[in-house]
Write a protein that holds these residues in place. Structure first.
Motif, short mmCIF file in Angstrom:
data_model
loop_
_atom_site.label_atom_id
_atom_site.label_comp_id
_atom_site.label_asym_id
_atom_site.label_seq_id
_atom_site.Cartn_x
_atom_site.Cartn_y
_atom_site.Cartn_z
N ILE A 80 0.86 -1.18 0.00
CA ILE A 80 0.00 0.00 0.00
C ILE A 80 0.90 1.23 0.00
O ILE A 80 1.75 1.38 0.88
N LEU A 95 0.29 2.03 -9.09
CA LEU A 95 -0.56 0.87 -9.33
C LEU A 95 -0.05 0.04 -10.50
O LEU A 95 -0.09 -1.19 -10.48
N ASP A 100 -0.92 -2.51 -4.48
CA ASP A 100 -2.27 -3.04 -4.32
C ASP A 100 -3.28 -1.95 -3.96
O ASP A 100 -4.47 -2.11 -4.19
N ASP A 101 -2.79 -0.84 -3.38
CA ASP A 101 -3.68 0.25 -2.99
C ASP A 101 -2.81 1.47 -2.69
O ASP A 101 -1.58 1.37 -2.65
N TYR A 102 -3.43 2.61 -2.49
CA TYR A 102 -2.69 3.81 -2.10
C TYR A 102 -3.56 4.64 -1.18
O TYR A 102 -4.79 4.57 -1.22
N ARG A 115 -7.92 0.00 5.33
CA ARG A 115 -7.33 -0.35 4.03
C ARG A 115 -6.42 -1.57 4.16
O ARG A 115 -6.40 -2.43 3.28
N VAL A 119 -7.02 -5.10 2.10
CA VAL A 119 -6.04 -5.72 1.19
C VAL A 119 -5.72 -7.15 1.64
O VAL A 119 -5.70 -8.07 0.82
N ARG A 122 -8.71 -9.30 0.89
CA ARG A 122 -8.89 -9.51 -0.54
C ARG A 122 -7.93 -10.56 -1.08
O ARG A 122 -8.30 -11.40 -1.90
#
Length: 227
Positions: A80, A95, A100-102, A115, A119, A122
């Protein structure tokens, strides 16, 4: 077992706040000021997730992300990104590199933890293979049996765990520190001679198949295709 999360953030106050929040939310948080310290620890123990700031001294976050995704050992670790930049370009670039995310700064701690959980949820747990084989060597983890040409090979508990760790990471070079931490559950400097001794006895018991356990000079060991 607690999920281990590494946070690379050069702002000490933010880093300490994140690590504290992780530790009080059921995770094992570990903070690093820069990429150099992070990669030194990575050689010893792998995390379940990485929180990575983009703006860092030395290698920036995107450079660190590239290194993580280039290595077969670390490519699957979720990342992340933490960034003060909010432009679409920076988000897309991170990305595209495999993040996987920010989360854009400033962010709330509860949002961060949410978050992290999302993640990890998921990605979900991955069930390790229980029966592994290479050539005429077969390891059945559930039955705790190793056979060579259909003949049972008697191994000690640690020899069995060592072989299992090597075989489920086929063709991946594992450092002595990583093996020590995984098989023995700790990493004490100077104790890695224990790994070498157990590798030696394991090779002896495997006979001709012992050649599958390869020494990678100045690094560690791997089980895999002969090179």
């Amino acid at each position: 077992m607690e999920k281990k999360i590494y946070c690379i953030e050069d702002d000490e106050s933010i880093r300490e706040l994140i690590v504290y929040a992780l530790n009080t939310s059921g995770y094992e948080g570990v903070g690093f000021e820069n990429g150099e310290d992070f990669f030194q620890e990575l050689d010893k123990s792998l995390p379940d997730l990485v929180l990575l700031d983009i703006m860092l001294p030395g290698d920036d976050g995107l450079t660190i992300l590239k290194k993580l995704k280039k290595s077969s050992i670390t490519e699957d670790i979720p990342v992340i990104m933490l960034t003060a930049k909010s432009t679409e370009y920076d988000v897309v670039k991170g990305l595209d590199l495999g993040a996987d995310d920010y989360i854009s700064k400033p962010f709330g701690i509860m949002e961060l933890i949410s978050r992290v959980r999302a993640v990890l949820r998921r990605l979900g747990p991955t069930e390790p293979e229980t029966v592994l084989s290479m050539d005429n060597l077969v390891l059945d983890y559930e039955k705790r049996i190793v056979t060579l040409d259909d003949e049972v090979v008697k191994l000690t508990y640690k020899e069995f765990e060592l072989l299992y760790y090597l075989m489920r990471n086929k063709n991946i070079v594992l450092t002595r520190e990583m093996i020590m931490n995984e098989v023995w559950g700790f990493d004490f400097e100077g104790e890695t001679r224990t790994v070498d001794v157990h590798i030696g006895t394991l090779r002896q018991k495997l006979g001709d198949a012992g050649k599958l356990v390869q020494t990678i000079r100045n690094v560690g060991y791997k089980v895999g295709d002969l090179t």
